[in-house]
Design a protein around this motif. Structure first.
Motif, PDB file in Angstrom:
ATOM      1  N   UNK A 174       0.844  -1.190   0.000  1.00 33.58           N
ATOM      2  CA  UNK A 174       0.000   0.000   0.000  1.00 33.58           C
ATOM      3  C   UNK A 174       0.880   1.242   0.000  1.00 33.58           C
ATOM      4  N   UNK A 175       0.481   2.241  -0.773  1.00 30.73           N
ATOM      5  CA  UNK A 175       1.237   3.496  -0.860  1.00 30.73           C
ATOM      6  C   UNK A 175       1.251   4.190   0.496  1.00 30.73           C
ATOM      7  N   UNK A 176       2.395   4.764   0.853  1.00 29.21           N
ATOM      8  CA  UNK A 176       2.475   5.548   2.083  1.00 29.21           C
ATOM      9  C   UNK A 176       3.471   6.671   1.889  1.00 29.21           C
ATOM     10  N   UNK A 177       3.059   7.871   2.227  1.00 27.95           N
ATOM     11  CA  UNK A 177       3.929   9.038   2.066  1.00 27.95           C
ATOM     12  C   UNK A 177       5.153   8.931   2.968  1.00 27.95           C
ATOM     13  N   UNK A 178       6.263   9.481   2.499  1.00 24.94           N
ATOM     14  CA  UNK A 178       7.455   9.584   3.340  1.00 24.94           C
ATOM     15  C   UNK A 178       7.274  10.757   4.295  1.00 24.94           C
ATOM     16  N   UNK A 179       7.503  10.516   5.577  1.00 24.53           N
ATOM     17  CA  UNK A 179       7.316  11.539   6.592  1.00 24.53           C
ATOM     18  C   UNK A 179       8.672  12.158   6.964  1.00 24.53           C
ATOM     19  N   UNK A 180       8.758  13.479   6.850  1.00 27.29           N
ATOM     20  CA  UNK A 180       9.999  14.209   7.105  1.00 27.29           C
ATOM     21  C   UNK A 180       9.734  15.282   8.150  1.00 27.29           C
ATOM     22  N   UNK A 181      10.457  15.218   9.277  1.00 30.33           N
ATOM     23  CA  UNK A 181      10.287  16.194  10.358  1.00 30.33           C
ATOM     24  C   UNK A 181      11.305  17.320  10.241  1.00 30.33           C
ATOM     25  N   UNK A 182      10.919  18.484  10.730  1.00 31.60           N
ATOM     26  CA  UNK A 182      11.839  19.618  10.864  1.00 31.60           C
ATOM     27  C   UNK A 182      11.734  20.121  12.296  1.00 31.60           C
ATOM     28  N   UNK A 183      12.883  20.177  13.001  1.00 27.76           N
ATOM     29  CA  UNK A 183      12.899  20.621  14.394  1.00 27.76           C
ATOM     30  C   UNK A 183      14.025  21.628  14.595  1.00 27.76           C
ATOM     31  N   UNK A 184      14.057  22.210  15.811  1.00 29.66           N
ATOM     32  CA  UNK A 184      15.119  23.160  16.139  1.00 29.66           C
ATOM     33  C   UNK A 184      14.616  24.588  16.105  1.00 29.66           C
ATOM     34  N   UNK A 185      15.453  25.498  15.616  1.00 25.65           N
ATOM     35  CA  UNK A 185      15.115  26.915  15.610  1.00 25.65           C
ATOM     36  C   UNK A 185      15.970  27.640  14.583  1.00 25.65           C
ATOM     37  N   UNK A 186      15.484  28.807  14.160  1.00 25.08           N
ATOM     38  CA  UNK A 186      16.289  29.616  13.250  1.00 25.08           C
ATOM     39  C   UNK A 186      16.172  29.214  11.797  1.00 25.08           C
ATOM     40  N   UNK A 187      14.954  28.820  11.374  1.00 24.40           N
ATOM     41  CA  UNK A 187      14.771  28.510   9.955  1.00 24.40           C
ATOM     42  C   UNK A 187      13.858  27.332   9.665  1.00 24.40           C
ATOM     43  N   UNK A 188      13.060  26.897  10.637  1.00 26.29           N
ATOM     44  CA  UNK A 188      12.181  25.741  10.384  1.00 26.29           C
ATOM     45  C   UNK A 188      11.145  26.039   9.298  1.00 26.29           C
ATOM     46  N   UNK A 189      10.500  27.200   9.401  1.00 33.12           N
ATOM     47  CA  UNK A 189       9.461  27.547   8.418  1.00 33.12           C
ATOM     48  C   UNK A 189      10.068  27.657   7.026  1.00 33.12           C
ATOM     49  N   UNK A 190      11.238  28.268   6.939  1.00 32.91           N
ATOM     50  CA  UNK A 190      11.917  28.382   5.646  1.00 32.91           C
ATOM     51  C   UNK A 190      12.286  27.006   5.108  1.00 32.91           C
ATOM     52  N   UNK A 191      12.778  26.130   5.980  1.00 29.83           N
ATOM     53  CA  UNK A 191      13.128  24.770   5.558  1.00 29.83           C
ATOM     54  C   UNK A 191      11.910  24.057   4.977  1.00 29.83           C
ATOM     55  N   UNK A 192      10.784  24.139   5.685  1.00 31.44           N
ATOM     56  CA  UNK A 192       9.564  23.500   5.203  1.00 31.44           C
ATOM     57  C   UNK A 192       9.115  24.094   3.866  1.00 31.44           C
ATOM     58  N   UNK A 193       9.192  25.415   3.753  1.00 35.96           N
ATOM     59  CA  UNK A 193       8.798  26.073   2.502  1.00 35.96           C
ATOM     60  C   UNK A 193       9.672  25.624   1.342  1.00 35.96           C
ATOM     61  N   UNK A 194      10.980  25.568   1.581  1.00 35.33           N
ATOM     62  CA  UNK A 194      11.909  25.177   0.519  1.00 35.33           C
ATOM     63  C   UNK A 194      11.732  23.702   0.145  1.00 35.33           C
ATOM     64  N   UNK A 195      11.535  22.840   1.140  1.00 38.59           N
ATOM     65  CA  UNK A 195      11.287  21.424   0.853  1.00 38.59           C
ATOM     66  C   UNK A 195      10.042  21.264  -0.002  1.00 38.59           C
ATOM     67  N   UNK A 196       8.987  21.989   0.363  1.00 37.11           N
ATOM     68  CA  UNK A 196       7.741  21.915  -0.411  1.00 37.11           C
ATOM     69  C   UNK A 196       7.966  22.380  -1.843  1.00 37.11           C
ATOM     70  N   UNK A 197       8.716  23.480  -1.990  1.00 40.07           N
ATOM     71  CA  UNK A 197       8.979  23.996  -3.332  1.00 40.07           C
ATOM     72  C   UNK A 197       9.762  23.026  -4.195  1.00 40.07           C
ATOM     73  N   UNK A 198      10.711  22.338  -3.587  1.00 35.41           N
ATOM     74  CA  UNK A 198      11.535  21.380  -4.332  1.00 35.41           C
ATOM     75  C   UNK A 198      10.718  20.171  -4.807  1.00 35.41           C
ATOM     76  N   UNK A 199       9.601  19.903  -4.135  1.00 39.27           N
ATOM     77  CA  UNK A 199       8.804  18.707  -4.459  1.00 39.27           C
ATOM     78  C   UNK A 199       7.409  19.070  -4.973  1.00 39.27           C
ATOM     79  N   UNK A 200       7.279  20.285  -5.490  1.00 37.99           N
ATOM     80  CA  UNK A 200       5.947  20.793  -5.861  1.00 37.99           C
ATOM     81  C   UNK A 200       5.303  20.021  -7.008  1.00 37.99           C
ATOM     82  N   UNK A 201       6.095  19.330  -7.797  1.00 42.48           N
ATOM     83  CA  UNK A 201       5.512  18.541  -8.897  1.00 42.48           C
ATOM     84  C   UNK A 201       4.964  17.207  -8.386  1.00 42.48           C
TER      85      UNK A 201
END
Length: 236
Positions: A1-28
């Motif tokens: 069965x298909x299952x999405x890969x789960x990727x966590x982002x933790x810490x401080x000083x750029x989490x939101x940017x990291x998530x935004x950039x990851x999303x952009x890299x996989x937008x297709x």
């Protein structure tokens, strides 16, 4: 069965940017952006569809075609909190990737973790640990969320942040995360704010690498080579 890969982002000083950039890299592909703690909804520049308190059917429908879906449950201060396990399971069957923020940092560049965080989802394949180098040279009490958790820092709150303190914040996150070190990447972010400290930053990175932690020094807001810095294909 298909299952999405789960990727966590933790810490401080750029989490939101990291998530935004990851999303952009996989937008297709089919991407879900969410949290296990609290996030502000991502802007239309980042996400194609916003799902507030979705049903299983709604999240499945939102993820039926390529693009980035931001989803969560309304919380205080206009933030979103995490989805239920039922909704996450429905999303996992439709999405290719689930990128999620797993702790909070009150917008500070460094943090220590309480014993209730980070909240890592079962089956998480990889975790990015972010540390903000803009904290360098500033008083510990001003730039480290929950600095009081370290007794020596609490006793000397005016101590200026250096490489040793940043490395200890990274070590704290690595330990709190609980994933094997092979499943972690440390992002020493905001290097553009500490260019005069490059030798010390490099020494700190080597020290962490010697402990089995992959480190990448970067400026997530400015680097043009984010596909390499945030590459998951070479990791998973």
């Amino acid at each position: 069965m298909h299952s999405a890969k789960r990727i966590a982002v933790i810490g401080a000083g750029g989490k939101t940017t990291t998530l935004s950039k990851l999303a952009g890299l996989h937008r297709t592909e089919r991407v879900l952006l969410t949290t296990t703690t609290h996030i502000f909804p991502f802007s239309p520049l980042v996400c194609d569809r916003l799902c507030i308190a979705p049903t299983a059917e709604e999240i499945t429908q939102a993820l039926a075609q390529p693009g980035v879906v931001c989803a969560g449950v309304p919380s205080k201060n206009s933030k979103l909190t995490g989805l239920s396990e039922e909704i996450l399971q429905a999303a996992s069957q439709s999405a290719d990737w689930i990128f999620y923020e797993a702790d909070g940092a009150k917008c500070l560049p460094l943090k220590l973790h309480s014993n209730t965080e980070p909240v890592i989802l079962p089956g998480t394949a990889h975790c990015f640990v972010v540390a903000g180098l803009s904290a360098w040279g500033k008083p510990t009490c001003e730039v480290i969320h929950r600095y009081q958790l370290r007794e020596d820092w609490a006793q000397n709150p005016g101590r200026l942040v250096d490489g040793a303190i940043i490395a200890d914040c990274v070590r704290d996150a690595v330990k709190a995360c609980g994933l094997p070190r092979a499943h972690l990447t440390v992002l020493l972010n905001q290097v553009d704010t500490a260019t005069e400290k490059m030798d010390e930053i490099a020494a700190m990175a080597r020290e962490l690498e010697a402990e089995g932690v992959t480190c990448k020094t970067c400026s997530l807001q400015e680097d043009g080579d984010l596909a390499k810095i945030l590459s998951l294909e070479s990791i998973l």
